[in-house]
Design a protein around this motif. Sequence first.
Motif, mmCIF file in Angstrom:
data_model
loop_
_atom_site.group_PDB
_atom_site.id
_atom_site.type_symbol
_atom_site.label_atom_id
_atom_site.label_comp_id
_atom_site.label_asym_id
_atom_site.label_seq_id
_atom_site.Cartn_x
_atom_site.Cartn_y
_atom_site.Cartn_z
ATOM 1 N N SER A 1 8.137 15.284 1.188
ATOM 2 C CA SER A 1 8.083 16.441 0.305
ATOM 3 C C SER A 1 6.648 16.951 0.210
ATOM 4 C CB SER A 1 8.565 16.024 -1.086
ATOM 5 O OG SER A 1 7.781 14.928 -1.541
ATOM 6 N N LYS A 2 5.728 16.317 0.990
ATOM 7 C CA LYS A 2 4.309 16.551 0.724
ATOM 8 C C LYS A 2 3.655 17.596 1.611
ATOM 9 C CE LYS A 2 4.508 11.989 -1.148
ATOM 10 N NZ LYS A 2 4.194 10.579 -1.035
ATOM 11 N N ILE A 3 4.184 17.810 2.812
ATOM 12 C CA ILE A 3 3.708 18.935 3.616
ATOM 13 C C ILE A 3 4.911 19.684 4.196
ATOM 14 C CG2 ILE A 3 1.476 17.911 4.252
ATOM 15 C CD1 ILE A 3 2.630 17.284 7.009
ATOM 16 N N LYS B 1 -1.554 11.153 -1.124
ATOM 17 C CA LYS B 1 -1.875 10.006 -0.262
ATOM 18 C C LYS B 1 -0.988 10.027 0.978
ATOM 19 C CE LYS B 1 -3.922 7.686 -3.829
ATOM 20 N NZ LYS B 1 -5.327 7.888 -3.919
ATOM 21 N N GLY B 2 0.286 10.311 0.784
ATOM 22 C CA GLY B 2 1.210 10.322 1.911
ATOM 23 C C GLY B 2 1.353 11.734 2.452
ATOM 24 N N PHE B 3 1.828 11.849 3.684
ATOM 25 C CA PHE B 3 2.150 13.175 4.225
ATOM 26 C C PHE B 3 2.963 13.066 5.500
ATOM 27 C CE2 PHE B 3 -2.043 11.973 5.811
ATOM 28 C CZ PHE B 3 -1.917 12.150 7.180
ATOM 29 N N LYS C 1 0.840 -1.205 0.000
ATOM 30 C CA LYS C 1 0.000 0.000 0.000
ATOM 31 C C LYS C 1 0.873 1.252 0.000
ATOM 32 C CE LYS C 1 -3.427 2.334 2.937
ATOM 33 N NZ LYS C 1 -2.842 3.542 3.477
ATOM 34 N N GLU C 2 1.855 1.310 0.886
ATOM 35 C CA GLU C 2 2.692 2.518 0.989
ATOM 36 C C GLU C 2 3.456 2.774 -0.303
ATOM 37 O OE1 GLU C 2 2.465 4.655 3.357
ATOM 38 O OE2 GLU C 2 1.245 3.447 4.724
ATOM 39 N N LEU C 3 4.004 1.699 -0.887
ATOM 40 C CA LEU C 3 4.794 1.901 -2.111
ATOM 41 C C LEU C 3 3.916 2.322 -3.285
ATOM 42 C CD1 LEU C 3 7.372 -1.033 -2.051
ATOM 43 C CD2 LEU C 3 7.549 1.241 -1.051
ATOM 44 N N GLU D 1 6.824 8.723 7.024
ATOM 45 C CA GLU D 1 7.356 7.671 7.894
ATOM 46 C C GLU D 1 7.335 6.295 7.246
ATOM 47 O OE1 GLU D 1 5.033 7.771 11.449
ATOM 48 O OE2 GLU D 1 3.215 7.146 10.425
ATOM 49 N N ALA D 2 6.687 6.173 6.071
ATOM 50 C CA ALA D 2 6.554 4.832 5.483
ATOM 51 C C ALA D 2 7.918 4.248 5.120
ATOM 52 C CB ALA D 2 5.650 4.888 4.260
ATOM 53 N N LEU D 3 8.697 4.993 4.349
ATOM 54 C CA LEU D 3 9.972 4.426 3.897
ATOM 55 C C LEU D 3 10.928 4.199 5.067
ATOM 56 C CD1 LEU D 3 10.622 6.154 0.449
ATOM 57 C CD2 LEU D 3 9.659 3.904 0.942
ATOM 58 N N GLU E 1 1.117 3.911 -3.101
ATOM 59 C CA GLU E 1 0.671 5.295 -2.874
ATOM 60 C C GLU E 1 1.783 6.288 -3.213
ATOM 61 O OE1 GLU E 1 -2.854 4.748 0.427
ATOM 62 O OE2 GLU E 1 -0.968 5.662 1.074
ATOM 63 N N ASN E 2 3.019 5.939 -2.877
ATOM 64 C CA ASN E 2 4.125 6.832 -3.227
ATOM 65 C C ASN E 2 4.250 6.975 -4.744
ATOM 66 O OD1 ASN E 2 4.869 7.477 -0.658
ATOM 67 N ND2 ASN E 2 6.518 5.974 -0.517
ATOM 68 N N ALA E 3 4.041 5.856 -5.452
ATOM 69 C CA ALA E 3 4.147 5.905 -6.913
ATOM 70 C C ALA E 3 3.044 6.784 -7.497
ATOM 71 C CB ALA E 3 4.077 4.489 -7.490
HETATM 72 MG MG MG Z 1 4.240 7.628 1.384
#
Ligand code: MG
Length: 599
Positions: free
Chosen positions: A80-82, A94-96, A30-32, A99-101, A34-36
């Motif tokens: 880089s999102k917020i 999707k991410g913000f 899911k995390e990967l 912490e996922a990576l 969403e990053n893509a």
């Molecule tokens: Mg992410």
Amino acid sequence: MSDIIKLLPDSVANQIAAGEVVQRPASAVKELLENAVDAGATKIELIIKDAGRTLIQVIDNGKGMSETDARMCFERHATSKIKNADDLFNIQTKGFRGEALASIAAIAMVELVTKQKEDTAGTKIHIEGSKFVSQESCAANNGTSISIKNLFYNVPARRNFLKSNNTEFRQIVEELQRVSLPHPEIAFTLYNNDQEVLSLYPGTLKQRIVALFGKSYNEKLAPVDETTDIVSISGFIGKPEASKKSRSDQYFFINNRYIRNPYLHYAVLNAYQGLIAADMQPVYFIFFSINPKNIDINIHPTKTEVKFEDERLIYSILRSAVKRSLGKYNFTPTIDFDKELSFDIAPAASGKIINPPGITVNPSYNPFNSTSQYSNDKKKSDFEKHFNRIDAPEENESSTPLFKHDDEEKSGTIPFLHLQNKYIACSVKSGLMIIDRQAAHERILFERTINYLKNASGPSQQLLFPIHTELNSADFVMFKELIPDLKKIGFDLSEFGRNTIIIHGAPPELSDKEIKIGIDKFIEDYNHNLFDLKLQKHDNIARTFAKQHSIKPGKELSNAETNKLVNELFSCEQASVSIDSNNIISYITVDELNKIFNK
Ligand code: MG
Ligand code: ADP
């Protein structure tokens, strides 16, 4: 006393955070993915080996990362999102949390290759358990490829906690469905153990739904569309007849993010009231578009829950949008309520929130468990109780069978009274014995199927024409796992190319039509039992089979058939308790009748 509080090293902090974010391979997927999507990719490949235990790789053609960012992205709270707290209420990605990576890198061996369009060379980074192993510049395509190898290699407890490969892979497919549904403009391909198992081409939402859930969805869906100042609602809902027993194929997305929301689910259920049976679930793919200011997505570690500023308002807008769509497409009840006596539909009370359908099954009840309340002794006495109560012909009084199994109607068979083709009754010594026909047949089929599963002894009949059925990829994965057991109960079937099953033979009592409809229904009911009742595999197969092929109310039975049914019931290990833990047999005693008639 000296000071004892210390800051944890980053690697430990990351591992703790990973416990929240990455519970299983599907969470990393899911995390990967969403990053893509956040990177603006138009083409995303997901490569899985051993259900994600050995490898999870996501390759995208998105914007890629600079050399510095490639290293930075593994730091905790690096995003880089917020930029500041205000941005938390204007999230378009999707991410913000950044912490996922960091979390994933703490519990796996990760290789990142990434390149921005404007750069001539890409960057390759190796990191293991939060520790940088190497970084080099390399030739690369534009975009990013992240490989996660040996997930949980340093957290054995997590690794041991993983379920079977099929279950884990199924969850991965589900995550892919959740990410790809709101993005029909992006192409996705899924490879499992070097085989391409799913390819989704760019297209419309409807095309995406059909590609994911099967061609039958072409006819099953009606659009929903409602725009208000607070929220816009779009997507598709299933026609009433497309409803299912299980809660699969129910999707809410808020600003293209998959979420669960039991409260809004009831808004949809409420709109379907009176159109579907109380134990059925509608299918829906509903998208909310709402100003990010009015929601909080930062309330759940995997961001699958959202808080709305005014949930009650959204509830009523949603309910009326669904109602309107159902009304517009003029769906009237398609179920013959008179025939299906077991359905209990509450009158549609407007504004009332209905309760979720309850399950009356006791999942821990095991009819073969001799320490249960229905022990062998009890079983015997039950049997004797029936026996003694039966006003049987003289010749049956000793150890001969209670009822004669006889296909011609000879004297010696018991004449039964049929009540509404649902119950059968006969006179016994103590009064009147009443048997629930369907429950009796389910018990017989259940025990027989369990027996076939144990001994691989189910009779099979070859079909004149083999039947092909195409399944969606998630179901196919699950179904494959059941093939050896289905063979034991008399099915002769095998895989036939991608997502297709071919059936050559089946238990002799099933008609071709039953077999063809049977597979889809079998999967649906099996899933329901698996996820909602948490049944074990053999119990689940036997239960699903028994429910599916039992005699339904309304079907007429000859006296010979009825005698056979009763005879088989009394040969069951557990003749008096249904597979739903209800009574199969009930008595009205002469004493009770005397009371009724004031004798
Ligand atoms: Mg992410
Ligand atoms: P978040 O998505 O919450 O920002 P992540 O840990 O998932 O946190 O990712 C950290 C950062 O790494 C992202 O903000 C993004 O800038 C960068 N990144 C991650 N994956 C990709 C990708 N596939 N393509 C481009 N940049 C990426």
